[in-house]
Design a protein around this motif. Structure first.
Motif, PDB file in Angstrom:
ATOM      1  N   LEU A 257       0.831  -1.196   0.000  1.00  0.00           N
ATOM      2  CA  LEU A 257       0.000   0.000   0.000  1.00  0.00           C
ATOM      3  C   LEU A 257       0.872   1.256   0.000  1.00  0.00           C
ATOM      4  O   LEU A 257       0.610   2.212  -0.745  1.00  0.00           O
TER       5      LEU A 257
ATOM      6  N   TRP B  71      -9.764  -3.454   1.540  1.00  0.00           N
ATOM      7  CA  TRP B  71      -9.320  -2.247   0.829  1.00  0.00           C
ATOM      8  C   TRP B  71     -10.415  -1.745  -0.111  1.00  0.00           C
ATOM      9  O   TRP B  71     -10.686  -0.546  -0.178  1.00  0.00           O
TER      10      TRP B  71
ATOM     11  N   TRP C 285     -10.426   0.261   7.157  1.00  0.00           N
ATOM     12  CA  TRP C 285      -9.727  -1.025   6.938  1.00  0.00           C
ATOM     13  C   TRP C 285      -9.586  -1.784   8.262  1.00  0.00           C
ATOM     14  O   TRP C 285      -9.920  -2.973   8.360  1.00  0.00           O
TER      15      TRP C 285
END
Length: 570
Positions: free
Chosen positions: A147, A186, A341
């Protein structure tokens, strides 16, 4: 958010994060091999040794992805097999985790970046499972780096970050199957962010379809320029996945990665087995089975309890950071994304886990640390402002909160990670951890087996001894009931035999006169009557089910002293 890079302040932040990572490294390496192997650690470590002995490997979804098997196979060959080296790769990955904070530095303040790195280094849950040979921590590390690299690519427009992000994502796919859960969470977090932007920030009468068309029209030329990098990234992803998942067939027949140099025509079959074959195995084990068929609330309660004990202060800071940022003049997508998340992970993991396991909390605390860093920065900034204006009550309040956070994390970190890392009362300990320190007896077993001829260890009783021959060493054992001992027996090349009943025990005892005998403590009276002169040592092989796994080792200490004398006088 103002960038922390490219200036003196940015360099100070970078140095602080590097220093924190070094501290995290020391915290993870210190006493790394002291704790006796958990049932799960021993199971996977045994298969690594089996791979080293036979040269054969195939993906087994029941022990999750092949990353640790492949990497530890090399580690064991280079530096030997023991509890320290077994956990070394996970510890190193955990030590590197704070460095991921630097990838988000253009979207965080300097204080937030440092706080994020600090939480990643010292959070008790992450610290405990950075010292545990399991795939959850490596998965969390690779996904956070993936990420971070992708966000860094958006911030800098440099293709190299895309490639690094894809490699990190591919490595995450080699660790554990719930990498798919990360992608789902996500996606869910992104949907919430899009909904927020379209319906709240731009008004109820905003036309989302027109906005989407305009955005695609604007991004189209830029996306076309990235097509070569995307295609290369797909190849990179496949190379990593195939390398780790492809079978190694050794001397056996069939296509294997180890045979590609000799016969390149096997490549399609190897790629197919590594991709389609692995997917089918995963689907059969974890999707079409009933391993997740359990009540939800008890699993949720267990996970929340572990989170509160291990990271309670962090949870409070995460909520504060999310709310403060959410209702500020310029709310940031990154903070909201990370909070969503983590929150969804807390709610979701009790559904998908097959057992109550504290390590599942790793996947929730990592994302929650980012909004927690925002909360910590708010606390720091308001405290320094109050100090500058000599507002003593506000300064005192900030100090009290800071001390509570540091105290909770420090106490749990020291007590639960180092001083009491095998106790049933420790919320971070999973129930298949041996409750006692078997290390002295394991060392005695290793010492006597090094020079003993014949049987080194005799197993007794129908709980430890199978009535059929199995495929794992010792083949005569009820292998899963015996864990974690098979890992130590194989690592030290112990010769093990079995006796399921008293008659067989007397025969084996007369035949081989073994220096070590192991049986359940419920059989200790019978064993002691037949093992005169042996030292009796009782241990519990699980923190729970102690009545079942209370085990007694009988060790002939005269044999130990004799072996020590022979070794000192060869």
């Amino acid at each position: 958010m103002e960038s922390t890079g490219g200036n003196a302040r940015g360099r100070r932040v970078t140095l602080a994060v590097v220093a924190i990572a070094f501290f995290g490294f020391v915290a993870r390496i210190a006493f790394l091999g002291d704790r006796i192997a958990h049932w799960d650690e021993a199971r996977v470590a045994y298969w690594v040794l089996n791979y080293a002995d036979t040269g054969t490997f195939e993906y087994q979804p029941i022990i999750h992805g092949p990353f640790l098997q492949q990497v530890n196979h090399l580690v064991f060959e280079l530096v030997g097999a023991n509890d320290f080296t077994m956990r070394l790769v996970v510890a190193l990955l955990g030590a590197a985790l704070p460095l991921a904070a630097l990838l988000f530095r253009k979207r965080l303040s300097g204080a937030e970046t440092v706080a994020f790195a600090l939480f990643l280094a010292v959070d008790p849950i992450l610290l405990y499972y950075s010292r545990f040979m399991r795939s959850d921590l490596p998965l969390a590390v690779f996904m956070l780096f993936a990420l971070g690299f992708l966000i860094r690519a958006l911030d800098t427009h440099r293709p190299r970050y895309v490639h690094l992000g894809v490699v990190a994502l591919a490595l995450a796919f080699t660790t554990k199957e719930n990498v798919l859960v990360y992608l789902v969470t996500w996606l869910g977090a992104l949907v919430l962010l899009v909904d927020h932007r379209l319906l709240v920030e731009r008004g109820l009468w905003f036309d989302p379809r027109a906005a989407a068309r305009n955005r695609i029209k604007t991004l189209g030329p830029a996306l076309r320029a990235w097509i070569p990098h995307v295609l290369l990234a797909v190849v990179e992803f496949l190379v990593v996945v195939v390398y780790f998942y492809a079978p190694r067939t050794g001397a056996d027949g069939g296509p294997g990665f180890d045979k590609l140099l000799a016969d390149p025509t096997l490549l399609p079959a190897v790629v197919g087995e590594a991709t389609v074959g692995s997917w089918n195995a995963f689907f059969t084990q974890w999707v079409s089975g009933d391993s997740q068929d359990h009540a939800y609330l008890p699993y949720l309660g267990d996970l929340v309890e572990t989170l509160v004990v291990g990271s309670g202060a962090l949870l409070v800071l995460a909520l504060v950071g999310f709310l403060v940022d959410r209702y500020s003049e310029n709310p940031r997508d990154l903070v909201a994304f990370a909070f969503y998340w983590g929150f969804v992970s807390v709610l979701g993991y009790p559904i998908i886990t097959d057992i109550m396991a504290p390590w599942a909390t790793v996947h929730a605390v990592v994302p929650l640390m980012l909004p927690a860093a925002t909360g910590a920065a708010v606390l720091y900034e308001r405290g320094t402002t109050a100090l500058a204006h000599d507002h003593r009550p506000a300064v005192a309040a900030a100090l009290v909160i800071a001390l509570l956070v540091v105290g909770q994390m420090g106490y749990i970190g020291v007590e639960n990670v180092y001083l009491d890392d095998q106790s049933e009362s420790n919320a971070l300990v999973q129930y298949a951890q041996p409750a006692d320190d078997l290390r002295p007896t394991i060392e005695d077993m290793a010492a006597v087996s090094a020079t003993n001829r014949g049987t080194d260890v005799l197993l007794y009783g129908d709980f430890l001894v199978s009535n059929t021959s199995g495929s794992r060493e010792p083949k005569c054992s009820e292998w899963f009931n015996l864990l974690p001992l098979p890992w130590y027996m194989d690592a030290h090349d112990m010769n093990v035999s079995c006796a399921r009943d008293p008659s067989a025990f007397e025969d084996r005892l007369n035949e081989s006169n073994p220096p070590v005998v192991i049986g359940l403590s419920t059989d200790s009276e019978f064993l002691a009557a037949n093992l005169e002169g042996y030292d009796e040592r009782a241990y519990v092989l699980r923190t729970q089910d102690t009545a079942k796994t209370n085990t007694t080792f009988f060790v002939d200490e005269s044999r130990l002293s004799r072996n020590a004398t022979e070794q000192s006088n060869p």
